[in-house]
Write a protein that holds these residues in place. Structure first.
Motif, PDB file in Angstrom:
ATOM      1  N   LEU A  29       0.841  -1.209   0.000  1.00 30.61           N
ATOM      2  CA  LEU A  29       0.000   0.000   0.000  1.00 30.61           C
ATOM      3  C   LEU A  29       0.876   1.259   0.000  1.00 30.61           C
ATOM      4  O   LEU A  29       0.697   2.164   0.832  1.00 30.61           O
ATOM      5  CB  LEU A  29      -0.963   0.008   1.205  1.00 30.61           C
ATOM      6  N   GLY A  30       1.845   1.252  -0.895  1.00 35.74           N
ATOM      7  CA  GLY A  30       2.712   2.420  -1.067  1.00 35.74           C
ATOM      8  C   GLY A  30       3.549   2.746   0.168  1.00 35.74           C
ATOM      9  O   GLY A  30       3.949   3.890   0.370  1.00 35.74           O
ATOM     10  N   GLY A  31       3.780   1.744   1.021  1.00 30.95           N
ATOM     11  CA  GLY A  31       4.611   1.965   2.203  1.00 30.95           C
ATOM     12  C   GLY A  31       3.814   2.319   3.457  1.00 30.95           C
ATOM     13  O   GLY A  31       4.345   2.335   4.565  1.00 30.95           O
ATOM     14  N   LEU A  32       2.512   2.598   3.282  1.00 35.28           N
ATOM     15  CA  LEU A  32       1.670   2.974   4.436  1.00 35.28           C
ATOM     16  C   LEU A  32       1.593   1.852   5.459  1.00 35.28           C
ATOM     17  O   LEU A  32       1.717   2.060   6.669  1.00 35.28           O
ATOM     18  CB  LEU A  32       0.240   3.261   3.950  1.00 35.28           C
ATOM     19  N   TYR A  33       1.387   0.633   4.925  1.00 35.02           N
ATOM     20  CA  TYR A  33       1.300  -0.531   5.820  1.00 35.02           C
ATOM     21  C   TYR A  33       2.614  -0.710   6.578  1.00 35.02           C
ATOM     22  O   TYR A  33       2.620  -1.004   7.780  1.00 35.02           O
ATOM     23  CB  TYR A  33       0.954  -1.792   5.012  1.00 35.02           C
ATOM     24  N   ASN A  34       3.753  -0.509   5.892  1.00 35.92           N
ATOM     25  CA  ASN A  34       5.055  -0.722   6.525  1.00 35.92           C
ATOM     26  C   ASN A  34       5.275   0.270   7.671  1.00 35.92           C
ATOM     27  O   ASN A  34       5.833  -0.074   8.709  1.00 35.92           O
ATOM     28  CB  ASN A  34       6.167  -0.618   5.481  1.00 35.92           C
ATOM     29  N   LEU A  35       4.783   1.491   7.442  1.00 38.66           N
ATOM     30  CA  LEU A  35       4.872   2.506   8.490  1.00 38.66           C
ATOM     31  C   LEU A  35       4.017   2.096   9.688  1.00 38.66           C
ATOM     32  O   LEU A  35       4.443   2.177  10.852  1.00 38.66           O
ATOM     33  CB  LEU A  35       4.378   3.847   7.918  1.00 38.66           C
ATOM     34  N   TYR A  36       2.826   1.632   9.387  1.00 38.71           N
ATOM     35  CA  TYR A  36       1.915   1.166  10.443  1.00 38.71           C
ATOM     36  C   TYR A  36       2.576   0.033  11.243  1.00 38.71           C
ATOM     37  O   TYR A  36       2.562   0.023  12.473  1.00 38.71           O
ATOM     38  CB  TYR A  36       0.612   0.679   9.775  1.00 38.71           C
ATOM     39  N   LEU A  37       3.187  -0.901  10.487  1.00 37.41           N
ATOM     40  CA  LEU A  37       3.778  -2.097  11.095  1.00 37.41           C
ATOM     41  C   LEU A  37       4.948  -1.765  12.011  1.00 37.41           C
ATOM     42  O   LEU A  37       5.061  -2.296  13.118  1.00 37.41           O
ATOM     43  CB  LEU A  37       4.232  -3.032   9.968  1.00 37.41           C
ATOM     44  N   THR A  38       5.814  -0.884  11.558  1.00 33.82           N
ATOM     45  CA  THR A  38       7.057  -0.664  12.307  1.00 33.82           C
ATOM     46  C   THR A  38       6.939   0.463  13.337  1.00 33.82           C
ATOM     47  O   THR A  38       7.727   0.530  14.271  1.00 33.82           O
ATOM     48  CB  THR A  38       8.229  -0.349  11.351  1.00 33.82           C
ATOM     49  N   ARG A  39       5.956   1.343  13.191  1.00 32.30           N
ATOM     50  CA  ARG A  39       5.839   2.470  14.136  1.00 32.30           C
ATOM     51  C   ARG A  39       4.599   2.349  15.017  1.00 32.30           C
ATOM     52  O   ARG A  39       4.671   2.283  16.229  1.00 32.30           O
ATOM     53  CB  ARG A  39       5.756   3.803  13.364  1.00 32.30           C
ATOM     54  N   PHE A  40       3.422   2.344  14.365  1.00 32.63           N
ATOM     55  CA  PHE A  40       2.175   2.450  15.108  1.00 32.63           C
ATOM     56  C   PHE A  40       1.875   1.174  15.898  1.00 32.63           C
ATOM     57  O   PHE A  40       1.546   1.215  17.090  1.00 32.63           O
ATOM     58  CB  PHE A  40       1.046   2.754  14.105  1.00 32.63           C
ATOM     59  N   LEU A  41       2.007   0.020  15.231  1.00 35.73           N
ATOM     60  CA  LEU A  41       1.625  -1.249  15.859  1.00 35.73           C
ATOM     61  C   LEU A  41       2.433  -1.548  17.135  1.00 35.73           C
ATOM     62  O   LEU A  41       1.840  -1.841  18.181  1.00 35.73           O
ATOM     63  CB  LEU A  41       1.744  -2.367  14.830  1.00 35.73           C
ATOM     64  N   PRO A  42       3.781  -1.436  17.122  1.00 29.96           N
ATOM     65  CA  PRO A  42       4.509  -1.711  18.370  1.00 29.96           C
ATOM     66  C   PRO A  42       4.120  -0.744  19.498  1.00 29.96           C
ATOM     67  O   PRO A  42       3.994  -1.150  20.651  1.00 29.96           O
ATOM     68  CB  PRO A  42       5.976  -1.527  17.979  1.00 29.96           C
ATOM     69  N   ALA A  43       3.876   0.522  19.130  1.00 25.80           N
ATOM     70  CA  ALA A  43       3.559   1.515  20.167  1.00 25.80           C
ATOM     71  C   ALA A  43       2.191   1.226  20.789  1.00 25.80           C
ATOM     72  O   ALA A  43       2.038   1.209  22.015  1.00 25.80           O
ATOM     73  CB  ALA A  43       3.584   2.916  19.560  1.00 25.80           C
ATOM     74  N   LEU A  44       1.196   0.960  19.945  1.00 23.16           N
ATOM     75  CA  LEU A  44      -0.148   0.681  20.473  1.00 23.16           C
ATOM     76  C   LEU A  44      -0.161  -0.647  21.239  1.00 23.16           C
ATOM     77  O   LEU A  44      -0.766  -0.765  22.311  1.00 23.16           O
ATOM     78  CB  LEU A  44      -1.162   0.635  19.316  1.00 23.16           C
ATOM     79  N   GLY A  45       0.538  -1.635  20.689  1.00 26.15           N
ATOM     80  CA  GLY A  45       0.610  -2.940  21.354  1.00 26.15           C
ATOM     81  C   GLY A  45       1.235  -2.815  22.735  1.00 26.15           C
ATOM     82  O   GLY A  45       0.761  -3.397  23.709  1.00 26.15           O
ATOM     83  N   ARG A  46       2.291  -1.995  22.829  1.00 28.77           N
ATOM     84  CA  ARG A  46       2.987  -1.816  24.118  1.00 28.77           C
ATOM     85  C   ARG A  46       2.076  -1.106  25.114  1.00 28.77           C
ATOM     86  O   ARG A  46       1.981  -1.482  26.273  1.00 28.77           O
ATOM     87  CB  ARG A  46       4.263  -0.997  23.877  1.00 28.77           C
ATOM     88  N   LEU A  47       1.335  -0.116  24.605  1.00 28.40           N
ATOM     89  CA  LEU A  47       0.447   0.666  25.470  1.00 28.40           C
ATOM     90  C   LEU A  47      -0.643  -0.217  26.079  1.00 28.40           C
ATOM     91  O   LEU A  47      -0.898  -0.175  27.283  1.00 28.40           O
ATOM     92  CB  LEU A  47      -0.193   1.779  24.628  1.00 28.40           C
ATOM     93  N   THR A  60       6.855  -5.482  19.552  1.00 31.30           N
ATOM     94  CA  THR A  60       8.084  -5.219  18.794  1.00 31.30           C
ATOM     95  C   THR A  60       8.505  -6.525  18.122  1.00 31.30           C
ATOM     96  O   THR A  60       8.893  -6.557  16.956  1.00 31.30           O
ATOM     97  CB  THR A  60       9.201  -4.725  19.734  1.00 31.30           C
ATOM     98  N   TYR A  61       8.388  -7.599  18.900  1.00 25.07           N
ATOM     99  CA  TYR A  61       8.689  -8.943  18.373  1.00 25.07           C
ATOM    100  C   TYR A  61       7.779  -9.251  17.181  1.00 25.07           C
ATOM    101  O   TYR A  61       8.229  -9.742  16.149  1.00 25.07           O
ATOM    102  CB  TYR A  61       8.482  -9.974  19.497  1.00 25.07           C
ATOM    103  N   LEU A  62       6.481  -8.920  17.312  1.00 27.45           N
ATOM    104  CA  LEU A  62       5.527  -9.182  16.218  1.00 27.45           C
ATOM    105  C   LEU A  62       5.985  -8.475  14.942  1.00 27.45           C
ATOM    106  O   LEU A  62       6.110  -9.087  13.879  1.00 27.45           O
ATOM    107  CB  LEU A  62       4.130  -8.696  16.629  1.00 27.45           C
ATOM    108  N   ALA A  63       6.267  -7.176  15.065  1.00 29.62           N
ATOM    109  CA  ALA A  63       6.667  -6.414  13.881  1.00 29.62           C
ATOM    110  C   ALA A  63       7.973  -6.955  13.302  1.00 29.62           C
ATOM    111  O   ALA A  63       8.127  -7.073  12.089  1.00 29.62           O
ATOM    112  CB  ALA A  63       6.812  -4.941  14.247  1.00 29.62           C
ATOM    113  N   ARG A  64       8.920  -7.294  14.187  1.00 31.04           N
ATOM    114  CA  ARG A  64      10.214  -7.758  13.678  1.00 31.04           C
ATOM    115  C   ARG A  64      10.069  -9.086  12.941  1.00 31.04           C
ATOM    116  O   ARG A  64      10.656  -9.280  11.873  1.00 31.04           O
ATOM    117  CB  ARG A  64      11.227  -7.901  14.817  1.00 31.04           C
ATOM    118  N   THR A  65       9.265 -10.009  13.514  1.00 28.73           N
ATOM    119  CA  THR A  65       9.137 -11.316  12.848  1.00 28.73           C
ATOM    120  C   THR A  65       8.415 -11.169  11.506  1.00 28.73           C
ATOM    121  O   THR A  65       8.693 -11.919  10.577  1.00 28.73           O
ATOM    122  CB  THR A  65       8.404 -12.346  13.737  1.00 28.73           C
ATOM    123  N   ILE A  66       7.511 -10.201  11.400  1.00 28.20           N
ATOM    124  CA  ILE A  66       6.833  -9.988  10.107  1.00 28.20           C
ATOM    125  C   ILE A  66       7.850  -9.433   9.097  1.00 28.20           C
ATOM    126  O   ILE A  66       7.900  -9.859   7.939  1.00 28.20           O
ATOM    127  CB  ILE A  66       5.617  -9.044  10.244  1.00 28.20           C
TER     128      ILE A  66
END
Ligand SMILES: C[S@@+](CC[C@H](N)C(=O)[O-])C[C@H]1O[C@@H](n2cnc3c(N)ncnc32)[C@H](O)[C@@H]1O
Length: 239
Positions: free
Chosen positions: A168-186, A195-201
């Motif tokens: 999706l033009g890099g949008l998903y990658n941004l979501y995966l590496t920035r937003f997802l770990p932060a929300l998951g941690r919160l 962080t592990y989830l994003a890294r393994t993906i």
């Protein structure tokens, strides 16, 4: 980028126990986070997996890395006469799924996918949703899956596509590496799990590479179907 050094060293080498312990810690919030982080899409992805498995009525299915029993419950609901085994290395994850198994028709099994306590040729289908990424070496799991499948049996894998590719033009990658770990941690209050989830993906092979790996591992045929622009893939393989 995902900082490697923020992960426990045992997770970097991905031993089964360390990974299982991590899932045990996030078990209470796992389902909620799945729904939120996938924007509810995970339900339709799992439905596609169950459809692809198309187990024979009255047959036996093993759902590997079954977690909180989402796929096992869907399989059971799709064919009431089916015997469903749900194996996972994390007992807290399996326990968390008890409410989805009120009738007790699903048999939960604490087991490592690399050493299954099942006889040869004992199940007609093996399913695994978002589990393969966590298992190293994958070849050990492939060998066990081939051993327990009946001749003509089928393995159906639902897994994220490689986050190493732009989607999706890099949008998903941004979501995966920035937003997802932060929300998951919160929400989970676990510093490592998402962080592990994003890294393994990000580290997971591309679909063609994974399919080549499976052919080399001895599956007689392998197919792949991208879902949601390739964020997730459904791979099916025969023994
Ligand atoms: C991301 S969760 C997926 C759970 C479930 N299949 C789903 O669709 O929500 C990954 C699961 O794999 C399990 N797991 C990790 N390594 C495993 C192994 N070696 N053998 C069996 N299960 C394993 C974890 O305990 C966890 O429950």
């Amino acid at each position: 980028m995902i900082p490697r050094q923020s992960l426990d060293p045992s997770l970097q080498t991905q031993t089964g126990k360390a990974v299982g312990d991590m899932f045990g810690r996030i078990a209470p919030v796992y389902d909620l986070l799945n729904r939120c982080l996938s924007l509810g899409l995970d339900i339709s992805w799992r439905k596609a997996l169950v459809q692809a498995a198309a187990p024979p009525s009255g047959g036996r299915v093993l759902d590997l890395a079954a977690g909180t029993l989402d796929v096992a419950a869907m399989l059971q609901a799709s064919r009431p006469r089916l015997s469903v085994l749900a194996a996972d290395i994390s007992l807290p994850m399996l326990m968390r799924g008890r409410s989805k198994n009120r009738q007790g028709k699903i048999l939960p099994l604490g087991a490592d996918a690399r050493r299954l306590p099942l006889p040869d040729a004992s199940v007609d289908r093996v399913t695994i949703a978002f589990g393969l990424r966590n298992i190293r070496p994958r070849e050990n799991a492939y060998a066990e899956i081939q051993r327990v499948l009946t001749p003509g049996g089928r393995l159906c894998i639902l897994e994220f596509g490689s986050g190493g590719q732009r989607i999706l033009g890099g949008l998903y990658n941004l979501y995966l590496t920035r937003f997802l770990p932060a929300l998951g941690r919160l929400i989970s209050r676990d510093r490592q799990a998402y962080t592990y989830l994003a890294r393994t993906i990000c580290e997971f092979p591309t679909a063609p590479a994974l399919e080549a790996e499976m052919r080399t591992a001895g599956f007689s045929w392998v197919t792949g179907l991208p879902l949601s622009s390739g964020i997730v893939w459904l791979h099916t393989a025969g023994v």
